[in-house]
Scaffold this motif. Structure first.
Motif, PDB file in Angstrom:
ATOM      1  N   UNK A 128      10.240  33.439 -22.067  1.00 54.35           N
ATOM      2  CA  UNK A 128      10.294  32.648 -21.237  1.00 54.35           C
ATOM      3  C   UNK A 128      11.626  32.125 -20.534  1.00 54.35           C
ATOM      4  N   UNK A 129      12.489  32.064 -21.822  1.00 52.69           N
ATOM      5  CA  UNK A 129      13.056  31.798 -21.714  1.00 52.69           C
ATOM      6  C   UNK A 129      14.149  32.117 -21.051  1.00 52.69           C
ATOM      7  N   UNK A 130      13.835  33.770 -20.671  1.00 51.81           N
ATOM      8  CA  UNK A 130      14.795  34.690 -19.583  1.00 51.81           C
ATOM      9  C   UNK A 130      14.422  34.418 -18.993  1.00 51.81           C
ATOM     10  N   UNK A 131      13.109  34.316 -18.274  1.00 52.98           N
ATOM     11  CA  UNK A 131      12.702  34.277 -16.754  1.00 52.98           C
ATOM     12  C   UNK A 131      13.177  32.721 -16.364  1.00 52.98           C
ATOM     13  N   UNK A 132      13.317  31.047 -17.524  1.00 51.94           N
ATOM     14  CA  UNK A 132      14.210  30.657 -17.023  1.00 51.94           C
ATOM     15  C   UNK A 132      15.397  30.217 -16.506  1.00 51.94           C
ATOM     16  N   UNK A 133      16.315  31.192 -17.646  1.00 52.31           N
ATOM     17  CA  UNK A 133      17.265  31.704 -16.940  1.00 52.31           C
ATOM     18  C   UNK A 133      18.268  32.485 -15.714  1.00 52.31           C
ATOM     19  N   UNK A 134      17.404  32.673 -15.075  1.00 52.40           N
ATOM     20  CA  UNK A 134      17.622  33.392 -14.050  1.00 52.40           C
ATOM     21  C   UNK A 134      18.126  32.703 -12.888  1.00 52.40           C
ATOM     22  N   UNK A 135      19.505  33.509 -12.259  1.00 53.03           N
ATOM     23  CA  UNK A 135      19.519  32.445 -11.244  1.00 53.03           C
ATOM     24  C   UNK A 135      18.809  31.577 -10.552  1.00 53.03           C
ATOM     25  N   UNK A 136      18.969  30.102 -10.234  1.00 51.62           N
ATOM     26  CA  UNK A 136      18.092  29.533  -8.979  1.00 51.62           C
ATOM     27  C   UNK A 136      18.896  30.345  -7.409  1.00 51.62           C
ATOM     28  N   UNK A 137      17.556  30.430  -6.662  1.00 53.53           N
ATOM     29  CA  UNK A 137      17.442  31.586  -5.537  1.00 53.53           C
ATOM     30  C   UNK A 137      16.265  29.806  -4.996  1.00 53.53           C
ATOM     31  N   UNK A 138      16.049  30.470  -3.345  1.00 62.26           N
ATOM     32  CA  UNK A 138      14.475  30.057  -2.448  1.00 62.26           C
ATOM     33  C   UNK A 138      13.189  31.072  -3.240  1.00 62.26           C
ATOM     34  N   UNK A 139      13.518  32.093  -4.136  1.00 63.81           N
ATOM     35  CA  UNK A 139      13.228  32.548  -4.335  1.00 63.81           C
ATOM     36  C   UNK A 139      12.301  33.307  -6.107  1.00 63.81           C
ATOM     37  N   UNK A 140      13.301  31.558  -6.717  1.00 65.61           N
ATOM     38  CA  UNK A 140      12.845  31.487  -8.095  1.00 65.61           C
ATOM     39  C   UNK A 140      11.604  31.785  -8.457  1.00 65.61           C
ATOM     40  N   UNK A 141      10.815  30.417  -7.817  1.00 62.68           N
ATOM     41  CA  UNK A 141       9.536  30.741  -8.883  1.00 62.68           C
ATOM     42  C   UNK A 141       8.319  31.627  -8.125  1.00 62.68           C
ATOM     43  N   UNK A 142       8.387  32.357  -7.011  1.00 60.51           N
ATOM     44  CA  UNK A 142       8.072  33.446  -6.127  1.00 60.51           C
ATOM     45  C   UNK A 142       7.873  35.169  -7.773  1.00 60.51           C
ATOM     46  N   UNK A 143       9.345  35.332  -8.201  1.00 63.30           N
ATOM     47  CA  UNK A 143       9.514  36.126  -8.483  1.00 63.30           C
ATOM     48  C   UNK A 143       9.814  35.758 -10.462  1.00 63.30           C
ATOM     49  N   UNK A 144       9.244  34.178 -10.484  1.00 68.52           N
ATOM     50  CA  UNK A 144       9.436  34.034 -12.004  1.00 68.52           C
ATOM     51  C   UNK A 144       8.103  34.220 -12.400  1.00 68.52           C
ATOM     52  N   UNK A 145       6.440  33.897 -11.478  1.00 71.69           N
ATOM     53  CA  UNK A 145       5.566  34.329 -11.351  1.00 71.69           C
ATOM     54  C   UNK A 145       5.793  35.769 -11.182  1.00 71.69           C
ATOM     55  N   UNK A 146       5.710  36.473 -10.927  1.00 76.45           N
ATOM     56  CA  UNK A 146       5.947  37.694 -10.581  1.00 76.45           C
ATOM     57  C   UNK A 146       6.316  37.728 -12.492  1.00 76.45           C
ATOM     58  N   UNK A 147       7.294  37.407 -12.871  1.00 78.72           N
ATOM     59  CA  UNK A 147       7.527  37.783 -14.383  1.00 78.72           C
ATOM     60  C   UNK A 147       6.710  37.677 -15.392  1.00 78.72           C
ATOM     61  N   UNK A 148       5.999  36.417 -15.451  1.00 77.94           N
ATOM     62  CA  UNK A 148       4.981  35.795 -15.840  1.00 77.94           C
ATOM     63  C   UNK A 148       3.953  36.850 -15.503  1.00 77.94           C
ATOM     64  N   UNK A 149       3.841  37.269 -14.600  1.00 77.12           N
ATOM     65  CA  UNK A 149       2.296  38.704 -14.278  1.00 77.12           C
ATOM     66  C   UNK A 149       2.718  39.943 -15.359  1.00 77.12           C
ATOM     67  N   UNK A 150       3.718  39.913 -15.457  1.00 76.09           N
ATOM     68  CA  UNK A 150       4.865  40.918 -16.484  1.00 76.09           C
ATOM     69  C   UNK A 150       4.816  41.158 -17.938  1.00 76.09           C
ATOM     70  N   UNK A 151       4.706  39.439 -17.957  1.00 75.06           N
ATOM     71  CA  UNK A 151       4.618  39.504 -19.695  1.00 75.06           C
ATOM     72  C   UNK A 151       2.837  39.335 -20.006  1.00 75.06           C
ATOM     73  N   UNK A 152       2.614  38.813 -18.776  1.00 74.66           N
ATOM     74  CA  UNK A 152       0.631  39.106 -19.586  1.00 74.66           C
ATOM     75  C   UNK A 152      -0.323  40.146 -19.492  1.00 74.66           C
ATOM     76  N   UNK A 153       0.685  41.371 -18.470  1.00 74.92           N
ATOM     77  CA  UNK A 153       0.467  42.743 -18.250  1.00 74.92           C
ATOM     78  C   UNK A 153       0.899  43.516 -19.855  1.00 74.92           C
ATOM     79  N   UNK A 154       1.915  42.765 -20.395  1.00 82.17           N
ATOM     80  CA  UNK A 154       2.358  43.313 -21.440  1.00 82.17           C
ATOM     81  C   UNK A 154       1.822  43.287 -22.530  1.00 82.17           C
ATOM     82  N   UNK A 155       1.145  41.980 -22.394  1.00 82.19           N
ATOM     83  CA  UNK A 155       0.340  41.108 -23.789  1.00 82.19           C
ATOM     84  C   UNK A 155      -1.033  41.537 -23.623  1.00 82.19           C
ATOM     85  N   UNK A 156      -1.785  42.570 -22.531  1.00 82.42           N
ATOM     86  CA  UNK A 156      -2.862  42.816 -22.681  1.00 82.42           C
ATOM     87  C   UNK A 156      -2.802  44.401 -23.029  1.00 82.42           C
TER      88      UNK A 156
END
Length: 182
Positions: free
Chosen positions: A151-179
């Motif tokens: 989550x810290x790495x996701x939070x630290x990603x550079x700000x941009x217009x697609x930050x939220x969408x990219x961050x949500x995709x990374x959350x999905x990647x984290x969940x895929x890894x957890x599952x």
């Protein structure tokens, strides 16, 4: 506090949260008051300094994020609750990005004003992870600290217009890894 004063305070906090997420803590206090439907005097009665308003917004964000953990666990399977909470964390992170300069001022003052809420987020995440683990829905070899680092790495990603969408995709990647291998 009277009901109307409580409503004004809550409107100011909600409006400031949106303004700080969009414009940072330098957002116009006059504009925040106007958007909340109150005068600037009302804002200053509730929040004598900008730091007081930043603190109130941050506290609200942390409280809402932590309360969401228990609500989501009651409404969803544990892995889905964790996933939804991580998505909610992205919204919290967006607001926190806007608050960061104000939070630095508060922490630098060394007053301990926010010490009572430290650890609450990791505690909420720990409850979610424990429930998902106990249900056999996520891996057992990864824990709260691992997810917090992600989550810290996701939070630290550079700000941009697609930050939220990219961050949500990374959350999905984290969940895929957890599952994986659950």
């Amino acid at each position: 506090m009277r009901a109307d004063a409580r409503r004004n305070r809550e409107a100011l906090i909600a409006t400031a949260g949106a303004a700080f997420a969009a414009d940072g803590v330098s957002a116009s206090l006059e504009e925040i008051a106007r958007r909340a439907g109150v005068g600037i005097g009302t804002l200053y009665r509730h929040f004598p300094t900008r730091e007081d308003l930043v603190e109130a917004v941050y506290r609200r964000e942390v409280e809402e994020l932590c309360a969401a953990a228990d609500r989501l666990l009651a409404e969803h399977p544990a892995d889905r609750a964790l996933e939804l909470w991580l998505q909610r964390f992205i919204d919290y992170a967006a607001t926190k990005r806007g608050l960061i300069e104000g939070l630095r001022v508060i922490f630098a003052a060394g007053t301990g004003r926010l010490s009572d809420i430290s650890g609450r987020i990791s505690g909420a995440l720990e409850r979610l992870i424990r429930a998902a683990r106990e249900a056999g829905l996520i891996r057992t070899d990864l824990g709260t600290e691992d997810v917090l680092h992600a989550l810290t790495a996701i939070h630290a990603a550079p700000q941009g217009p697609d930050w939220r969408d990219r961050s949500l995709r990374l959350v999905q990647l984290v969940m895929d890894g957890l599952r994986c291998r659950a």
